[in-house]
Motif scaffolding. Sequence first.
Motif, mmCIF file in Angstrom:
data_model
loop_
_atom_site.group_PDB
_atom_site.id
_atom_site.type_symbol
_atom_site.label_atom_id
_atom_site.label_comp_id
_atom_site.label_asym_id
_atom_site.label_seq_id
_atom_site.Cartn_x
_atom_site.Cartn_y
_atom_site.Cartn_z
ATOM 1 N N ASP A 162 15.314 1.034 -11.384
ATOM 2 C CA ASP A 162 15.664 0.832 -9.980
ATOM 3 C C ASP A 162 17.053 0.202 -9.861
ATOM 4 O O ASP A 162 17.285 -0.896 -10.361
ATOM 5 C CB ASP A 162 14.614 -0.071 -9.311
ATOM 6 N N GLU A 163 17.962 0.896 -9.188
ATOM 7 C CA GLU A 163 19.316 0.381 -8.990
ATOM 8 C C GLU A 163 19.566 0.011 -7.533
ATOM 9 O O GLU A 163 20.702 -0.241 -7.135
ATOM 10 C CB GLU A 163 20.342 1.433 -9.438
ATOM 11 N N SER A 164 18.524 -0.046 -6.712
ATOM 12 C CA SER A 164 18.698 -0.400 -5.306
ATOM 13 C C SER A 164 19.012 -1.885 -5.166
ATOM 14 O O SER A 164 18.599 -2.699 -6.011
ATOM 15 C CB SER A 164 17.438 -0.050 -4.510
ATOM 16 N N PRO A 165 19.734 -2.290 -4.109
ATOM 17 C CA PRO A 165 20.079 -3.707 -3.920
ATOM 18 C C PRO A 165 18.825 -4.573 -3.807
ATOM 19 O O PRO A 165 17.933 -4.295 -3.001
ATOM 20 C CB PRO A 165 20.866 -3.708 -2.601
ATOM 21 N N GLY A 166 18.777 -5.629 -4.616
ATOM 22 C CA GLY A 166 17.623 -6.524 -4.562
ATOM 23 C C GLY A 166 16.324 -5.868 -4.966
ATOM 24 O O GLY A 166 15.247 -6.394 -4.641
ATOM 25 N N TYR A 167 16.415 -4.714 -5.644
ATOM 26 C CA TYR A 167 15.227 -3.962 -6.075
ATOM 27 C C TYR A 167 14.312 -3.653 -4.887
ATOM 28 O O TYR A 167 13.086 -3.775 -4.951
ATOM 29 C CB TYR A 167 14.459 -4.737 -7.157
ATOM 30 N N GLU A 168 14.926 -3.224 -3.779
ATOM 31 C CA GLU A 168 14.178 -2.949 -2.554
ATOM 32 C C GLU A 168 13.149 -1.838 -2.753
ATOM 33 O O GLU A 168 12.031 -1.900 -2.208
ATOM 34 C CB GLU A 168 15.147 -2.560 -1.425
ATOM 35 N N LYS A 169 13.516 -0.814 -3.523
ATOM 36 C CA LYS A 169 12.583 0.301 -3.735
ATOM 37 C C LYS A 169 11.364 -0.154 -4.541
ATOM 38 O O LYS A 169 10.238 0.265 -4.263
ATOM 39 C CB LYS A 169 13.295 1.451 -4.445
ATOM 40 N N THR A 170 11.605 -1.010 -5.527
ATOM 41 C CA THR A 170 10.484 -1.539 -6.304
ATOM 42 C C THR A 170 9.576 -2.370 -5.421
ATOM 43 O O THR A 170 8.342 -2.288 -5.523
ATOM 44 C CB THR A 170 11.002 -2.407 -7.470
ATOM 45 N N MET A 171 10.153 -3.179 -4.546
ATOM 46 C CA MET A 171 9.358 -4.013 -3.651
ATOM 47 C C MET A 171 8.499 -3.157 -2.724
ATOM 48 O O MET A 171 7.319 -3.454 -2.502
ATOM 49 C CB MET A 171 10.269 -4.915 -2.821
ATOM 50 N N ALA A 172 9.086 -2.079 -2.189
ATOM 51 C CA ALA A 172 8.329 -1.192 -1.300
ATOM 52 C C ALA A 172 7.191 -0.519 -2.052
ATOM 53 O O ALA A 172 6.061 -0.408 -1.539
ATOM 54 C CB ALA A 172 9.261 -0.147 -0.690
ATOM 55 N N LEU A 173 7.463 -0.063 -3.271
ATOM 56 C CA LEU A 173 6.427 0.568 -4.087
ATOM 57 C C LEU A 173 5.304 -0.422 -4.392
ATOM 58 O O LEU A 173 4.122 -0.107 -4.258
ATOM 59 C CB LEU A 173 7.037 1.073 -5.391
ATOM 60 N N LEU A 174 5.679 -1.621 -4.780
ATOM 61 C CA LEU A 174 4.695 -2.640 -5.124
ATOM 62 C C LEU A 174 3.848 -3.015 -3.919
ATOM 63 O O LEU A 174 2.635 -3.211 -4.030
ATOM 64 C CB LEU A 174 5.411 -3.870 -5.675
ATOM 65 N N ASP A 175 4.466 -3.083 -2.759
ATOM 66 C CA ASP A 175 3.735 -3.395 -1.522
ATOM 67 C C ASP A 175 2.670 -2.340 -1.254
ATOM 68 O O ASP A 175 1.526 -2.667 -0.911
ATOM 69 C CB ASP A 175 4.709 -3.488 -0.353
ATOM 70 N N ARG A 176 3.022 -1.077 -1.426
ATOM 71 C CA ARG A 176 2.054 0.010 -1.206
ATOM 72 C C ARG A 176 0.917 -0.061 -2.215
ATOM 73 O O ARG A 176 -0.261 0.109 -1.861
ATOM 74 C CB ARG A 176 2.747 1.375 -1.295
ATOM 75 N N LYS A 177 1.255 -0.297 -3.476
ATOM 76 C CA LYS A 177 0.234 -0.343 -4.522
ATOM 77 C C LYS A 177 -0.720 -1.521 -4.320
ATOM 78 O O LYS A 177 -1.934 -1.392 -4.512
ATOM 79 C CB LYS A 177 0.898 -0.433 -5.895
ATOM 80 N N LEU A 178 -0.177 -2.669 -3.938
ATOM 81 C CA LEU A 178 -1.031 -3.838 -3.720
ATOM 82 C C LEU A 178 -1.931 -3.643 -2.508
ATOM 83 O O LEU A 178 -3.085 -4.078 -2.509
ATOM 84 C CB LEU A 178 -0.167 -5.087 -3.532
ATOM 85 N N THR A 179 -1.413 -2.965 -1.484
ATOM 86 C CA THR A 179 -2.230 -2.685 -0.294
ATOM 87 C C THR A 179 -3.392 -1.771 -0.657
ATOM 88 O O THR A 179 -4.540 -2.021 -0.267
ATOM 89 C CB THR A 179 -1.375 -2.035 0.811
ATOM 90 N N LYS A 180 -3.110 -0.715 -1.415
ATOM 91 C CA LYS A 180 -4.175 0.198 -1.837
ATOM 92 C C LYS A 180 -5.182 -0.516 -2.727
ATOM 93 O O LYS A 180 -6.393 -0.295 -2.614
ATOM 94 C CB LYS A 180 -3.578 1.397 -2.578
ATOM 95 N N GLY A 181 -4.697 -1.367 -3.609
ATOM 96 C CA GLY A 181 -5.601 -2.112 -4.491
ATOM 97 C C GLY A 181 -6.496 -3.041 -3.720
ATOM 98 O O GLY A 181 -7.689 -3.172 -4.023
ATOM 99 N N ASP A 182 -5.950 -3.699 -2.704
ATOM 100 C CA ASP A 182 -6.734 -4.611 -1.879
ATOM 101 C C ASP A 182 -7.810 -3.847 -1.118
ATOM 102 O O ASP A 182 -8.957 -4.297 -1.005
ATOM 103 C CB ASP A 182 -5.808 -5.343 -0.912
ATOM 104 N N GLU A 183 -7.451 -2.672 -0.609
ATOM 105 C CA GLU A 183 -8.434 -1.853 0.115
ATOM 106 C C GLU A 183 -9.533 -1.369 -0.819
ATOM 107 O O GLU A 183 -10.716 -1.372 -0.454
ATOM 108 C CB GLU A 183 -7.727 -0.664 0.773
ATOM 109 N N ALA A 184 -9.158 -0.966 -2.036
ATOM 110 C CA ALA A 184 -10.157 -0.494 -3.004
ATOM 111 C C ALA A 184 -11.103 -1.621 -3.397
ATOM 112 O O ALA A 184 -12.318 -1.418 -3.534
ATOM 113 C CB ALA A 184 -9.456 0.062 -4.247
ATOM 114 N N LEU A 185 -10.571 -2.825 -3.555
ATOM 115 C CA LEU A 185 -11.411 -3.967 -3.923
ATOM 116 C C LEU A 185 -12.379 -4.307 -2.800
ATOM 117 O O LEU A 185 -13.530 -4.645 -3.049
ATOM 118 C CB LEU A 185 -10.537 -5.174 -4.251
ATOM 119 N N SER A 186 -11.922 -4.192 -1.558
ATOM 120 C CA SER A 186 -12.805 -4.456 -0.416
ATOM 121 C C SER A 186 -13.939 -3.449 -0.369
ATOM 122 O O SER A 186 -15.094 -3.805 -0.115
ATOM 123 C CB SER A 186 -11.993 -4.407 0.890
#
Length: 234
Positions: A162-186
């Motif tokens: 990831d070469e985006s400023p402040g690793y913005e793309k990684t943060m967005a990807l991680l946010d989506r993955k954590l949201t899906k994980g939280d929903e699956a755990l629920s």
Amino acid sequence: MLNDFSNRTKIVRAAMELAETEGWNAVSLHQIAERSGLSLADLRREFDSKSDILRAFQREVDSAVLDKMGAPDLDQPAKDRLLDAIMTRFEVMAPYRGALRRIMKDLGTRPGEAGQLLPSALAAQSWMMEAAGISSTGPVGRVKVAGLTGVYGYALRYWLEDESPGYEKTMALLDRKLTKGDEALSRMSSACGCVSKMICCWVPGKKRKDEESAPPPPPPSSASPDMNGAPSGY
């Protein structure tokens, strides 16, 4: 991180420098000792293998993240706290991104060596959960740690490129993955609750125990109807 002058730190730092320039598979223990300015005997006193050096690096990262995070703000959603912990981890590892890129690539061809790092990878994510104020203990905690380790591994590979400023793309990807994980755990927690209720209903011992502990029915009232519908006592 890795700023002191202990033998362990010298060795870990030398190993990461060599990994970036030579590739992890090509680096020998002798080269690491020579680069760190120590003898091979000194290296042996500190570490058992190259994998052991990588585990030490992971522990250094854990400690640095915990120092930076401090006490979690429990007013924030748990997912946001966890996102902050992992992005802080990427920030700590940023100076070693070139080395980590080579290490990840080389370990992909050596599953046996990669497998030796799994326990420390699970431990690292356990500490990230605790840094975020989320319990990592008990059956549910262990499931969360396992799930987070998978999410982290996916995000790590993305972050390395990831070469985006402040690793913005990684943060967005991680946010989506954590949201899906939280929903699956629920959903899993709800399913476990339903299964538990079904077991309680169908296990005879449990049913008899519930019946025995239930209070006896109240005595019939004098105004209770008899079998013909008329009040008893007539």
